[in-house]
Design a protein around this motif. Structure first.
Motif, PDB file in Angstrom:
ATOM      1  N   PHE A 198       0.824  -1.211   0.000  1.00  0.00           N
ATOM      2  CA  PHE A 198       0.000   0.000   0.000  1.00  0.00           C
ATOM      3  C   PHE A 198       0.857   1.258   0.000  1.00  0.00           C
ATOM      4  N   TRP A 199       1.854   1.312   0.853  1.00  0.00           N
ATOM      5  CA  TRP A 199       2.642   2.536   1.026  1.00  0.00           C
ATOM      6  C   TRP A 199       3.464   2.866  -0.211  1.00  0.00           C
ATOM      7  N   ARG A 200       3.812   1.852  -0.999  1.00  0.00           N
ATOM      8  CA  ARG A 200       4.592   2.091  -2.219  1.00  0.00           C
ATOM      9  C   ARG A 200       3.736   2.651  -3.349  1.00  0.00           C
ATOM     10  N   GLN A 201       2.424   2.568  -3.209  1.00  0.00           N
ATOM     11  CA  GLN A 201       1.532   3.031  -4.267  1.00  0.00           C
ATOM     12  C   GLN A 201       1.078   4.475  -4.083  1.00  0.00           C
ATOM     13  N   LEU A 202       1.458   5.097  -2.985  1.00  0.00           N
ATOM     14  CA  LEU A 202       0.983   6.453  -2.688  1.00  0.00           C
ATOM     15  C   LEU A 202       1.793   7.501  -3.439  1.00  0.00           C
ATOM     16  N   VAL A 203       1.094   8.531  -3.890  1.00  0.00           N
ATOM     17  CA  VAL A 203       1.700   9.630  -4.645  1.00  0.00           C
ATOM     18  C   VAL A 203       1.594  10.914  -3.833  1.00  0.00           C
ATOM     19  N   ASP A 204       2.696  11.602  -3.693  1.00  0.00           N
ATOM     20  CA  ASP A 204       2.743  12.872  -2.963  1.00  0.00           C
ATOM     21  C   ASP A 204       2.168  13.973  -3.846  1.00  0.00           C
ATOM     22  N   VAL A 205       1.193  14.721  -3.342  1.00  0.00           N
ATOM     23  CA  VAL A 205       0.607  15.809  -4.127  1.00  0.00           C
ATOM     24  C   VAL A 205       0.994  17.183  -3.580  1.00  0.00           C
ATOM     25  N   THR A 206       1.965  17.215  -2.677  1.00  0.00           N
ATOM     26  CA  THR A 206       2.409  18.500  -2.148  1.00  0.00           C
ATOM     27  C   THR A 206       3.505  19.079  -3.037  1.00  0.00           C
ATOM     28  N   ASP A 207       3.519  20.389  -3.172  1.00  0.00           N
ATOM     29  CA  ASP A 207       4.542  21.058  -3.979  1.00  0.00           C
ATOM     30  C   ASP A 207       5.926  20.902  -3.357  1.00  0.00           C
ATOM     31  N   ALA A 208       5.966  20.855  -2.036  1.00  0.00           N
ATOM     32  CA  ALA A 208       7.254  20.811  -1.338  1.00  0.00           C
ATOM     33  C   ALA A 208       7.790  19.395  -1.168  1.00  0.00           C
ATOM     34  N   GLY A 209       7.027  18.384  -1.585  1.00  0.00           N
ATOM     35  CA  GLY A 209       7.486  17.010  -1.427  1.00  0.00           C
ATOM     36  C   GLY A 209       7.520  16.549   0.014  1.00  0.00           C
ATOM     37  N   SER A 210       6.610  17.065   0.819  1.00  0.00           N
ATOM     38  CA  SER A 210       6.607  16.751   2.251  1.00  0.00           C
ATOM     39  C   SER A 210       5.972  15.401   2.568  1.00  0.00           C
ATOM     40  N   ARG A 211       5.260  14.826   1.594  1.00  0.00           N
ATOM     41  CA  ARG A 211       4.579  13.535   1.759  1.00  0.00           C
ATOM     42  C   ARG A 211       3.635  13.516   2.954  1.00  0.00           C
ATOM     43  N   ASP A 212       2.999  14.639   3.205  1.00  0.00           N
ATOM     44  CA  ASP A 212       1.976  14.631   4.251  1.00  0.00           C
ATOM     45  C   ASP A 212       0.560  14.675   3.672  1.00  0.00           C
ATOM     46  N   ARG A 213       0.446  14.830   2.353  1.00  0.00           N
ATOM     47  CA  ARG A 213      -0.842  14.747   1.660  1.00  0.00           C
ATOM     48  C   ARG A 213      -0.626  13.806   0.467  1.00  0.00           C
ATOM     49  N   LEU A 214      -1.211  12.618   0.569  1.00  0.00           N
ATOM     50  CA  LEU A 214      -0.893  11.524  -0.341  1.00  0.00           C
ATOM     51  C   LEU A 214      -2.141  10.991  -1.024  1.00  0.00           C
ATOM     52  N   VAL A 215      -1.964  10.458  -2.235  1.00  0.00           N
ATOM     53  CA  VAL A 215      -3.078   9.894  -2.996  1.00  0.00           C
ATOM     54  C   VAL A 215      -2.758   8.462  -3.393  1.00  0.00           C
ATOM     55  N   LEU A 216      -3.728   7.574  -3.195  1.00  0.00           N
ATOM     56  CA  LEU A 216      -3.701   6.251  -3.798  1.00  0.00           C
ATOM     57  C   LEU A 216      -4.550   6.334  -5.060  1.00  0.00           C
ATOM     58  N   PRO A 217      -3.938   6.431  -6.251  1.00  0.00           N
ATOM     59  CA  PRO A 217      -4.740   6.563  -7.473  1.00  0.00           C
ATOM     60  C   PRO A 217      -5.619   5.343  -7.700  1.00  0.00           C
ATOM     61  N   GLY A 218      -6.764   5.594  -8.327  1.00  0.00           N
ATOM     62  CA  GLY A 218      -7.719   4.522  -8.555  1.00  0.00           C
ATOM     63  C   GLY A 218      -7.422   3.713  -9.799  1.00  0.00           C
ATOM     64  N   LEU A 219      -8.357   2.855 -10.158  1.00  0.00           N
ATOM     65  CA  LEU A 219      -8.229   1.997 -11.332  1.00  0.00           C
ATOM     66  C   LEU A 219      -8.258   2.832 -12.606  1.00  0.00           C
ATOM     67  N   TYR A 220      -7.420   2.496 -13.572  1.00  0.00           N
ATOM     68  CA  TYR A 220      -7.516   3.179 -14.854  1.00  0.00           C
ATOM     69  C   TYR A 220      -8.414   2.413 -15.826  1.00  0.00           C
ATOM     70  N   ASP A 221      -8.762   1.175 -15.470  1.00  0.00           N
ATOM     71  CA  ASP A 221      -9.691   0.381 -16.279  1.00  0.00           C
ATOM     72  C   ASP A 221     -10.694  -0.273 -15.333  1.00  0.00           C
ATOM     73  N   PRO A 222     -11.995   0.068 -15.436  1.00  0.00           N
ATOM     74  CA  PRO A 222     -12.993  -0.513 -14.530  1.00  0.00           C
ATOM     75  C   PRO A 222     -13.037  -2.032 -14.583  1.00  0.00           C
ATOM     76  N   ALA A 223     -12.558  -2.631 -15.678  1.00  0.00           N
ATOM     77  CA  ALA A 223     -12.554  -4.098 -15.779  1.00  0.00           C
ATOM     78  C   ALA A 223     -11.685  -4.725 -14.705  1.00  0.00           C
ATOM     79  N   HIS A 224     -10.738  -3.970 -14.162  1.00  0.00           N
ATOM     80  CA  HIS A 224      -9.848  -4.500 -13.137  1.00  0.00           C
ATOM     81  C   HIS A 224     -10.538  -4.638 -11.782  1.00  0.00           C
ATOM     82  N   ALA A 225     -11.724  -4.056 -11.633  1.00  0.00           N
ATOM     83  CA  ALA A 225     -12.417  -4.105 -10.341  1.00  0.00           C
ATOM     84  C   ALA A 225     -12.719  -5.538  -9.918  1.00  0.00           C
ATOM     85  N   SER A 226     -12.916  -6.420 -10.897  1.00  0.00           N
ATOM     86  CA  SER A 226     -13.265  -7.803 -10.563  1.00  0.00           C
ATOM     87  C   SER A 226     -12.140  -8.521  -9.824  1.00  0.00           C
TER      88      SER A 226
END
Length: 270
Positions: free
Chosen positions: A77-105
């Motif tokens: 889980f932790w390796r999949q998080l993306v930092d969205v802060t300008d300063a690279g502080s990694r205190d506001r992180l995103v786990l991006p969702g599926l790019y293909d809904p077929a993967h939900a299964s």
């Protein structure tokens, strides 16, 4: 610490835009972090939107499917998080969702493991916002709503939006059975006022977000920020809503007793 889940109804009421606004305005004490997990089974919008495709498809929810089957989701889980802060502080992180809904299964076992992780993640001083999109609050991923402290239904204050919200609120109440507090986020775009909606839908309006397409495009599509974006009406409304959300969470936990932090799925956090 908190887990807040967001769900929507028909059309595009602005669930992901609202989730991004909360992510960027959530108050953080020293050492605390917040994660936005995009768990919409219909597919994610943050990678091609707010992140402008800069991460390709190298990070995200799909990569947790194999880790979940191998019992390694807590570390992956932790390796999949993306930092969205300008300063690279990694205190506001995103786990991006599926790019293909077929993967939900392939994510059937992952939802429960993610719910366990989020329940125990507060020991690492993290809060979590879960974007469930239109369908994620029902079906296999609904366990994420069931384990949340607060579930917010995002809707436009139009007749079409509110009729959809009414049906989905009824289903949520049946499903959650009081396990989480339920509130509304109104995105202006119709004639109905806050008080009238609260009386009709029997749910607290936690926030009213203004219809500000230029500001919303920054959050939904990665558009260039207009002048004084962070002080703009949309972000001010989101910032104000976090105060009420934290009060709701504190009230719920006081009533139920503070859940014990921990859980093996949270192992590997950093």
């Amino acid at each position: 610490m908190a887990v807040v889940a967001l769900a929507g109804g028909l059309g595009a009421p602005g669930v992901t835009t609202t989730a991004m606004a909360l992510l960027l305005t959530w108050p953080l004490e020293a050492g605390h972090k917040i994660v936005l997990a995009e768990c919409d089974p219909d597919g994610g919008a943050i990678l091609p939107g707010a992140l402008q495709g800069t991460m390709a498809n190298s990070h995200g929810l799909r990569n947790l499917a194999l880790a979940g089957r191998q019992g390694q989701l807590g570390e992956a889980f932790w390796r999949q998080l993306v930092d969205v802060t300008d300063a690279g502080s990694r205190d506001r992180l995103v786990l991006p969702g599926l790019y293909d809904p077929a993967h939900a299964s392939s994510l059937g076992p992952v939802w429960e493991q993610l719910a366990n992780l989020f329940t125990g993640i507060e020991q690492y001083q993290h809060d979590v916002i879960v974007d469930l999109g239109r369908r994620g609050a029902v079906g296999p991923s609904s366990v994420l709503a069931q384990r949340a402290d607060v579930v917010l239904m995002v809707t436009r204050n139009s007749l079409r939006g509110l009729q959809s919200a009414q049906v989905r609120l009824a289903a949520l109440r049946d499903q959650l059975g009081g396990a989480a507090q339920i509130g509304l986020v109104l995105v202006e775009g119709g004639p109905f006022g806050r008080d009238e909606i609260q009386r009709t839908l029997q749910a607290e309006v936690v926030a009213v977000l203004p219809w500000q397409p230029e500001q919303a495009a920054v959050l939904s599509d990665g558009a260039e920020q207009p002048r004084r974006f962070e002080q703009g009406e949309l972000m001010r409304a989101a910032r104000t809503s976090t105060t009420r959300l934290r009060q709701m969470i504190a009230t719920r936990r006081s009533r139920l007793g503070q859940p014990a932090a921990g859980g093996r799925e949270a192992s590997g956090a950093r």
